[in-house]
Enzyme design. Sequence first.
Site, PDB file in Angstrom:
ATOM      1  N   CYS A  76       0.741   2.163  16.534  1.00 14.88           N
ATOM      2  CA  CYS A  76      -0.343   3.253  16.285  1.00 14.88           C
ATOM      3  C   CYS A  76      -0.026   3.980  18.488  1.00 14.88           C
ATOM      4  CB  CYS A  76      -1.703   2.425  17.274  1.00 14.88           C
ATOM      5  SG  CYS A  76      -2.893   2.846  18.284  1.00 14.88           S
TER       6      CYS A  76
ATOM      7  N   ALA B  38     -11.986   6.880 -20.070  1.00 13.19           N
ATOM      8  CA  ALA B  38     -12.720   8.352 -19.838  1.00 13.19           C
ATOM      9  C   ALA B  38     -12.290   9.275 -19.813  1.00 13.19           C
ATOM     10  CB  ALA B  38     -12.260   7.382 -17.743  1.00 13.19           C
TER      11      ALA B  38
ATOM     12  N   ASN C 267     -17.195   2.640 -20.362  1.00 13.34           N
ATOM     13  CA  ASN C 267     -15.345   1.976 -20.697  1.00 13.34           C
ATOM     14  C   ASN C 267     -15.373   1.030 -22.050  1.00 13.34           C
ATOM     15  OD1 ASN C 267     -14.486  -0.765 -19.933  1.00 13.34           O
ATOM     16  ND2 ASN C 267     -15.383  -0.669 -18.018  1.00 13.34           N
ATOM     17  N   PRO C 268     -13.797   0.982 -22.297  1.00 12.04           N
ATOM     18  CA  PRO C 268     -13.703   0.176 -23.597  1.00 12.04           C
ATOM     19  C   PRO C 268     -14.099  -0.891 -23.675  1.00 12.04           C
ATOM     20  CG  PRO C 268     -11.360   0.989 -21.970  1.00 12.04           C
ATOM     21  CD  PRO C 268     -12.726   1.463 -21.195  1.00 12.04           C
TER      22      PRO C 268
ATOM     23  N   TYR D 221       0.780  -1.244   0.254  1.00 15.30           N
ATOM     24  CA  TYR D 221       0.335  -0.374   0.145  1.00 15.30           C
ATOM     25  C   TYR D 221       0.791   1.006   0.140  1.00 15.30           C
ATOM     26  CZ  TYR D 221      -4.070  -2.656   0.370  1.00 15.30           C
ATOM     27  OH  TYR D 221      -5.833  -3.707   0.313  1.00 15.30           O
TER      28      TYR D 221
ATOM     29  N   THR E  27     -15.428   0.457 -14.344  1.00 15.87           N
ATOM     30  CA  THR E  27     -15.178  -0.188 -13.409  1.00 15.87           C
ATOM     31  C   THR E  27     -16.350  -1.732 -13.900  1.00 15.87           C
ATOM     32  OG1 THR E  27     -16.758  -1.183 -11.183  1.00 15.87           O
ATOM     33  CG2 THR E  27     -18.025   0.502 -12.990  1.00 15.87           C
TER      34      THR E  27
ATOM     35  N   HIS F 250     -14.371   2.195  -0.330  1.00  5.94           N
ATOM     36  CA  HIS F 250     -13.757   0.939  -0.179  1.00  5.94           C
ATOM     37  C   HIS F 250     -12.733   1.510   0.223  1.00  5.94           C
ATOM     38  CE1 HIS F 250     -15.241  -1.865  -3.650  1.00  5.94           C
ATOM     39  NE2 HIS F 250     -15.877  -1.937  -2.716  1.00  5.94           N
TER      40      HIS F 250
HETATM   41  C1  BV8 Z   1     -18.466  -8.085   1.655  1.00  4.46           C
HETATM   42  C2  BV8 Z   1     -10.370  -2.103  -1.482  1.00  4.46           C
HETATM   43  C3  BV8 Z   1     -18.932  -9.294   3.330  1.00  4.46           C
HETATM   44  C4  BV8 Z   1      -8.823  -2.380  -1.326  1.00  4.46           C
HETATM   45  C5  BV8 Z   1     -11.586  -3.027  -2.745  1.00  4.46           C
HETATM   46  C6  BV8 Z   1     -19.298 -14.803  -4.376  1.00  4.46           C
HETATM   47  C7  BV8 Z   1     -20.791 -13.761  -5.421  1.00  4.46           C
HETATM   48  C8  BV8 Z   1     -20.145 -12.266  -4.688  1.00  4.46           C
HETATM   49  C9  BV8 Z   1     -20.057 -12.018  -4.087  1.00  4.46           C
HETATM   50  C10 BV8 Z   1     -18.249 -12.339  -3.188  1.00  4.46           C
HETATM   51  C11 BV8 Z   1     -18.461 -13.470  -3.875  1.00  4.46           C
HETATM   52  N1  BV8 Z   1     -16.893 -14.224  -2.420  1.00  4.46           N
HETATM   53  C12 BV8 Z   1     -16.617 -13.321  -2.410  1.00  4.46           C
HETATM   54  C13 BV8 Z   1     -17.331 -11.489  -2.388  1.00  4.46           C
HETATM   55  C14 BV8 Z   1     -17.421 -10.662  -1.863  1.00  4.46           C
HETATM   56  C15 BV8 Z   1     -16.361 -10.233  -2.173  1.00  4.46           C
HETATM   57  C16 BV8 Z   1     -16.303  -9.507  -3.691  1.00  4.46           C
HETATM   58  O1  BV8 Z   1     -17.557  -9.144  -4.459  1.00  4.46           O
HETATM   59  N2  BV8 Z   1     -15.978 -10.373  -4.642  1.00  4.46           N
HETATM   60  C17 BV8 Z   1     -15.635 -10.569  -6.295  1.00  4.46           C
HETATM   61  C18 BV8 Z   1     -14.728 -10.315  -6.216  1.00  4.46           C
HETATM   62  C19 BV8 Z   1     -16.702 -11.705  -6.540  1.00  4.46           C
HETATM   63  N3  BV8 Z   1     -16.279  -8.421  -1.694  1.00  4.46           N
HETATM   64  C20 BV8 Z   1     -16.381  -8.378  -0.310  1.00  4.46           C
HETATM   65  O2  BV8 Z   1     -15.637  -8.930   0.412  1.00  4.46           O
HETATM   66  C21 BV8 Z   1     -16.548  -6.460  -0.143  1.00  4.46           C
HETATM   67  N4  BV8 Z   1     -16.879  -7.311   1.637  1.00  4.46           N
HETATM   68  O3  BV8 Z   1     -19.210  -8.347   1.163  1.00  4.46           O
HETATM   69  O4  BV8 Z   1     -18.544  -8.605   2.794  1.00  4.46           O
HETATM   70  C22 BV8 Z   1     -19.264  -8.641   4.990  1.00  4.46           C
HETATM   71  C23 BV8 Z   1     -20.319  -7.915   4.898  1.00  4.46           C
HETATM   72  C24 BV8 Z   1     -21.194  -7.154   5.748  1.00  4.46           C
HETATM   73  C25 BV8 Z   1     -19.749  -6.977   7.376  1.00  4.46           C
HETATM   74  C26 BV8 Z   1     -18.900  -8.369   6.754  1.00  4.46           C
HETATM   75  C27 BV8 Z   1     -18.200  -8.529   5.768  1.00  4.46           C
HETATM   76  C28 BV8 Z   1     -15.623  -5.930  -0.139  1.00  4.46           C
HETATM   77  C29 BV8 Z   1     -15.151  -5.549  -1.546  1.00  4.46           C
HETATM   78  C30 BV8 Z   1     -13.804  -4.673  -1.377  1.00  4.46           C
HETATM   79  C31 BV8 Z   1     -12.802  -5.548  -1.880  1.00  4.46           C
HETATM   80  N5  BV8 Z   1     -11.907  -3.912  -2.123  1.00  4.46           N
HETATM   81  N6  BV8 Z   1     -10.770  -2.207  -3.007  1.00  4.46           N
HETATM   82  C32 BV8 Z   1      -7.971  -2.130  -1.987  1.00  4.46           C
HETATM   83  O5  BV8 Z   1      -7.741  -0.987  -3.259  1.00  4.46           O
HETATM   84  O6  BV8 Z   1      -5.812  -2.377  -2.480  1.00  4.46           O
HETATM   85  S1  BV8 Z   1     -11.657  -3.687  -4.062  1.00  4.46           S
HETATM   86  C33 BV8 Z   1     -11.177  -2.875  -5.850  1.00  4.46           C
HETATM   87  O7  BV8 Z   1     -12.032  -3.853  -7.036  1.00  4.46           O
HETATM   88  C34 BV8 Z   1     -11.902  -1.835  -6.162  1.00  4.46           C
HETATM   89  O8  BV8 Z   1     -11.778  -0.805  -5.252  1.00  4.46           O
HETATM   90  C35 BV8 Z   1     -12.813  -1.841  -6.912  1.00  4.46           C
HETATM   91  O9  BV8 Z   1     -13.443  -2.185  -5.954  1.00  4.46           O
HETATM   92  C36 BV8 Z   1     -13.022  -3.877  -7.385  1.00  4.46           C
HETATM   93  C37 BV8 Z   1     -13.354  -3.535  -9.317  1.00  4.46           C
HETATM   94  O10 BV8 Z   1     -12.296  -3.388  -9.194  1.00  4.46           O
HETATM   95  P1  BV8 Z   1     -12.895  -1.756 -10.407  1.00  4.46           P
HETATM   96  O11 BV8 Z   1     -12.732  -0.193  -9.495  1.00  4.46           O
HETATM   97  O12 BV8 Z   1     -13.462  -2.167 -11.060  1.00  4.46           O
HETATM   98  O13 BV8 Z   1     -11.410  -2.237 -11.338  1.00  4.46           O
HETATM   99  P2  BV8 Z   1     -11.186  -3.515 -12.702  1.00  4.46           P
HETATM  100  O14 BV8 Z   1      -9.440  -3.601 -11.996  1.00  4.46           O
HETATM  101  O15 BV8 Z   1     -12.264  -4.235 -11.539  1.00  4.46           O
HETATM  102  O16 BV8 Z   1     -11.650  -3.215 -13.085  1.00  4.46           O
HETATM  103  C38 BV8 Z   1     -11.383  -1.976 -14.439  1.00  4.46           C
HETATM  104  C39 BV8 Z   1     -12.465  -1.410 -15.414  1.00  4.46           C
HETATM  105  O17 BV8 Z   1     -11.870  -0.314 -15.834  1.00  4.46           O
HETATM  106  C40 BV8 Z   1     -11.960  -2.924 -16.275  1.00  4.46           C
HETATM  107  O18 BV8 Z   1     -13.863  -2.322 -16.783  1.00  4.46           O
HETATM  108  C41 BV8 Z   1     -11.420  -2.056 -17.819  1.00  4.46           C
HETATM  109  O19 BV8 Z   1     -12.335  -2.183 -19.001  1.00  4.46           O
HETATM  110  C42 BV8 Z   1     -12.247  -0.330 -16.968  1.00  4.46           C
HETATM  111  N7  BV8 Z   1     -10.662   0.736 -17.494  1.00  4.46           N
HETATM  112  C43 BV8 Z   1      -9.705   0.147 -18.050  1.00  4.46           C
HETATM  113  N8  BV8 Z   1      -9.189   1.762 -18.590  1.00  4.46           N
HETATM  114  C44 BV8 Z   1      -9.916   2.567 -18.845  1.00  4.46           C
HETATM  115  C45 BV8 Z   1     -10.716   1.494 -18.392  1.00  4.46           C
HETATM  116  N9  BV8 Z   1     -12.834   2.325 -18.065  1.00  4.46           N
HETATM  117  C46 BV8 Z   1     -12.567   3.863 -18.843  1.00  4.46           C
HETATM  118  N10 BV8 Z   1     -11.370   4.576 -18.629  1.00  4.46           N
HETATM  119  C47 BV8 Z   1     -10.179   3.432 -19.262  1.00  4.46           C
HETATM  120  N11 BV8 Z   1      -8.998   4.150 -19.233  1.00  4.46           N
HETATM  121 ZN    ZN Z   2      -4.482   1.927  18.825  1.00  2.00          ZN
END
Ligand code: BV8
Ligand code: ZN
Length: 259
Positions: free
Chosen positions: A157, A241, A223-224, A69, A198, A121
């Site tokens: 901390c 974008a 999105n592309p 990070y 996204t 997030h």
């Molecule tokens: C939770 C911070 C429960 C950290 C992030 C099975 C099915 C469904 C859900 C789940 C499952 N198994 C597990 C889950 C839940 C899980 C989830 O959804 N998993 C997915 C993978 C299936 N979710 C979680 O765990 C969430 N928490 O459910 O907890 C709970 C509830 C209550 C109490 C306790 C527990 C938490 C999810 C958050 C994770 N943290 N980020 C960090 O950054 O290090 S997620 C991270 O990936 C991003 O923040 C973002 O949200 C996510 C996806 O990333 P995107 O932003 O979409 O980017 P990505 O790379 O995927 O895509 C880029 C896009 O841009 C593409 O489409 C591309 O075409 C496009 N692009 C590229 N270039 C361009 C462009 N567009 C425009 N212009 C360009 N030039």
């Molecule tokens: Zn502390």
Amino acid sequence: MADLVLQEAAALLGRARRVVVFTGAGMSAESGVPTFRDALTGLWQQFDAQALATPEAFDADPALVWGWYEWRRDAVRRARPNAGHRAVAAIEARVADTVVVTQNVDDLHERAGSAAPVHLHGSLFAPRCSSCAQPAPVPVGAEREPVDGRRITPPGCARCAAPVRPGVVWFGEGLPETALAAAVEAASACDLLVTVGTSGLVYPAAEIPQVAARLGATVIQVNPERTPLDQVAEVNLRGPAARVLPALVEATWGATGPA
Ligand code: BV8
Ligand code: ZN
């Protein structure tokens, strides 16, 4: 991206009274910040972002996760907002009731002039204690050199000496309740949601455009590539974008000064 489609999107944006701009990693791609799925380049190639962005990874090796990070925060510090971020700020300037909801943990929307984006997030710039949650100061640059090019021991901390952790939401962690509630409220009330850069795969964030569509809003996607959000998007602007958003703003309100 056909001009007709852009004109259709501009007509929708020009008529909108309550707008949500929902952004993902693609929003920052043209600022040189790798998207989440290709976040791991160079030194971090052999790691899987989804495995590293978890509480288990931090518990197992706090220095490795903290080092990742720090590396990402330094990359964001060196990056600059792109014309897409500035176009989002231009939309906020034109439509008073605009809410920016981002999945990104960078601060590029803020640095482009967006007043208060909702960070679903968390943020790279809000580290906190892994035990008592006390906010910790953001290290000014990598004060401590990585011991192996990657690992940096997290600071302790000030209050309870437990390791400081990144202020982001990891997989398996709940989203900040106030942020999620604000995002759902904005999506429920908007008449237009523009989703940008996204993959729409990560829940519950990916629900936001679905909530808007279900409650009658029109969805424009920038999105592309195709994504699952093609299903709910009335208009798909296929392109990057930093090119599409300024074009959309110009098509809607005419040239608005330097992009
Ligand atoms: C939770 C911070 C429960 C950290 C992030 C099975 C099915 C469904 C859900 C789940 C499952 N198994 C597990 C889950 C839940 C899980 C989830 O959804 N998993 C997915 C993978 C299936 N979710 C979680 O765990 C969430 N928490 O459910 O907890 C709970 C509830 C209550 C109490 C306790 C527990 C938490 C999810 C958050 C994770 N943290 N980020 C960090 O950054 O290090 S997620 C991270 O990936 C991003 O923040 C973002 O949200 C996510 C996806 O990333 P995107 O932003 O979409 O980017 P990505 O790379 O995927 O895509 C880029 C896009 O841009 C593409 O489409 C591309 O075409 C496009 N692009 C590229 N270039 C361009 C462009 N567009 C425009 N212009 C360009 N030039
Ligand atoms: Zn502390």
